[in-house]
Design a protein around this motif. Structure first.
Motif, PDB file in Angstrom:
ATOM      1  N   ILE A 131       0.835  -1.202   0.000  1.00 50.36           N
ATOM      2  CA  ILE A 131       0.000   0.000   0.000  1.00 50.36           C
ATOM      3  C   ILE A 131       0.872   1.256   0.000  1.00 50.36           C
ATOM      4  O   ILE A 131       0.619   2.215  -0.732  1.00 50.36           O
ATOM      5  CB  ILE A 131      -0.938  -0.014   1.216  1.00 50.36           C
ATOM      6  N   ALA A 132       1.918   1.240   0.831  1.00 51.12           N
ATOM      7  CA  ALA A 132       2.797   2.404   0.926  1.00 51.12           C
ATOM      8  C   ALA A 132       3.485   2.691  -0.402  1.00 51.12           C
ATOM      9  O   ALA A 132       3.594   3.858  -0.825  1.00 51.12           O
ATOM     10  CB  ALA A 132       3.834   2.173   2.024  1.00 51.12           C
ATOM     11  N   LEU A 133       3.952   1.664  -1.083  1.00 49.17           N
ATOM     12  CA  LEU A 133       4.629   1.869  -2.362  1.00 49.17           C
ATOM     13  C   LEU A 133       3.678   2.444  -3.412  1.00 49.17           C
ATOM     14  O   LEU A 133       4.043   3.354  -4.163  1.00 49.17           O
ATOM     15  CB  LEU A 133       5.222   0.540  -2.846  1.00 49.17           C
ATOM     16  N   VAL A 134       2.469   1.921  -3.461  1.00 49.35           N
ATOM     17  CA  VAL A 134       1.498   2.409  -4.444  1.00 49.35           C
ATOM     18  C   VAL A 134       1.134   3.864  -4.160  1.00 49.35           C
ATOM     19  O   VAL A 134       1.120   4.717  -5.063  1.00 49.35           O
ATOM     20  CB  VAL A 134       0.248   1.519  -4.446  1.00 49.35           C
ATOM     21  N   TRP A 135       0.852   4.181  -2.900  1.00 46.89           N
ATOM     22  CA  TRP A 135       0.456   5.552  -2.565  1.00 46.89           C
ATOM     23  C   TRP A 135       1.620   6.524  -2.699  1.00 46.89           C
ATOM     24  O   TRP A 135       1.415   7.707  -2.982  1.00 46.89           O
ATOM     25  CB  TRP A 135      -0.138   5.595  -1.166  1.00 46.89           C
ATOM     26  N   THR A 136       2.842   6.061  -2.473  1.00 49.41           N
ATOM     27  CA  THR A 136       3.995   6.940  -2.680  1.00 49.41           C
ATOM     28  C   THR A 136       4.071   7.393  -4.132  1.00 49.41           C
ATOM     29  O   THR A 136       4.355   8.570  -4.420  1.00 49.41           O
ATOM     30  CB  THR A 136       5.295   6.216  -2.283  1.00 49.41           C
ATOM     31  N   MET A 137       3.821   6.478  -5.063  1.00 48.26           N
ATOM     32  CA  MET A 137       3.795   6.858  -6.479  1.00 48.26           C
ATOM     33  C   MET A 137       2.624   7.786  -6.784  1.00 48.26           C
ATOM     34  O   MET A 137       2.748   8.727  -7.575  1.00 48.26           O
ATOM     35  CB  MET A 137       3.727   5.599  -7.341  1.00 48.26           C
TER      36      MET A 137
END
Length: 309
Positions: A131-137
């Motif tokens: 989730i963190a990786l997707v939202w960071t993008m």
């Protein structure tokens, strides 16, 4: 003969009433060992460490309450407490409001309701790091889709987690997206348990949908909202993985909560004694917040139908 038999029976009954060694200890001892090893000993050792000045590579030195007295004068710790309280309050309030709204919507009958219910709960099944990786993008100021969506409705772009003023609200957005489905499921369980008779009476009396929700549904589901608030509060106040993966407490220390500051003290500065004092205070804060919510729950009296009295 009868007297002899009676006497023998009485002696046998007296033997049965005699004290016998407790036979259930073999079942209790393993559980006591586990509790002692997993809960009691770690906490006792943490409190012992908090009373010492202990940095990795040097022997511990007893300093009493010096670590605790240092906390109020530590500006970074005080700031992390404030960040934690703000983050927790927003991460509880928004999912409660949106989850209740979603539960009311999914409680009504419409085509493909089951499919949309399943689609709605997908976020809570994803792993925090993914989730963190997707939202960071998505948060990227130039390449992220969120600023593209803002531009489509004529709003200016935002720096999201890359600006101190919007870092915590942006993280709360991720938390709300992930855990609103959990609140929806809890509240939906309460709505489905309400009998249909009150709604039929309200419809006959000409009540509006808002009046029906305000005076029938909301009082009935209030115990479920307390449960959802308790679960979300405990989870939000100790949130670490998503915050660390997206911002690592930045920019600067704008999104640094107690958990992240504790991590820095223990594993960046290797100040084990001071970190242990932060752990004890952090645990006390969680207990205080949970106790306040439970006190509010106890002060609200519920009737047999589930509504507040």
């Amino acid at each position: 003969m009868t007297a002899g038999r009676t006497s023998a029976v009485e002696k046998e009954a007296a033997k049965k009433k005699e004290w016998r060694p407790i036979s259930y200890w073999p079942f209790i001892v393993p559980a006591m060992v586990v509790v002692l090893a997993v809960i009691i000993f770690p906490w006792a050792y943490t409190i012992w460490m908090s009373l010492h000045e202990w940095k990795v590579g040097s022997p511990p030195t007893f300093v009493g309450l010096a670590n605790y007295l240092r906390l109020p004068t530590d500006a970074r710790f005080v700031e992390s407490v404030w960040h934690t309280l703000v983050y927790t309050a927003l991460s509880v309030a928004l999912p409660l409001i949106l989850g209740t709204l979603a539960a009311v919507i999914f409680n009504t009958k419409f085509p493909l309701r089951g499919f949309f219910r399943g689609l709605f709960i997908l976020p809570m099944m994803a792993t925090p790091v993914a989730i963190a990786l997707v939202w960071t993008m998505m948060f990227h100021p130039q390449l992220g889709i969120l600023n593209y969506l803002l531009s489509m409705v004529g709003l200016p772009p935002s720096l999201w987690v890359f600006h101190p003023a919007t870092a915590i609200p942006s993280l709360v957005l991720v938390e709300t997206w992930q855990w609103t489905p959990l609140v929806m499921l809890i509240v939906l369980g309460g709505l489905t348990a309400i009998p249909s008779e009150p709604y039929e009476s309200a419809q006959i009396d000409g009540a509006t949908p808002w009046q029906t929700f305000r005076y029938i549904s909301l009082p009935m589901i209030m115990p479920f909202l307390f449960i959802a608030a308790m679960i979300r509060m405990i989870d939000a106040v100790k949130s670490f993985d998503i915050i660390f993966a997206i911002t690592q407490g930045g920019p600067g220390s704008a999104s640094e909560t107690i958990n992240l500051y504790l991590y820095s003290v223990a594993f960046v500065y290797y100040d084990v004694g001071y970190a242990s004092a932060i752990v004890v205070v952090f645990f006390a804060l969680i207990i205080a917040l949970a106790g306040a919510l439970l006190h509010l729950r106890q002060r609200t009296h519920w009737n047999d139908a589930g509504g507040s009295a």
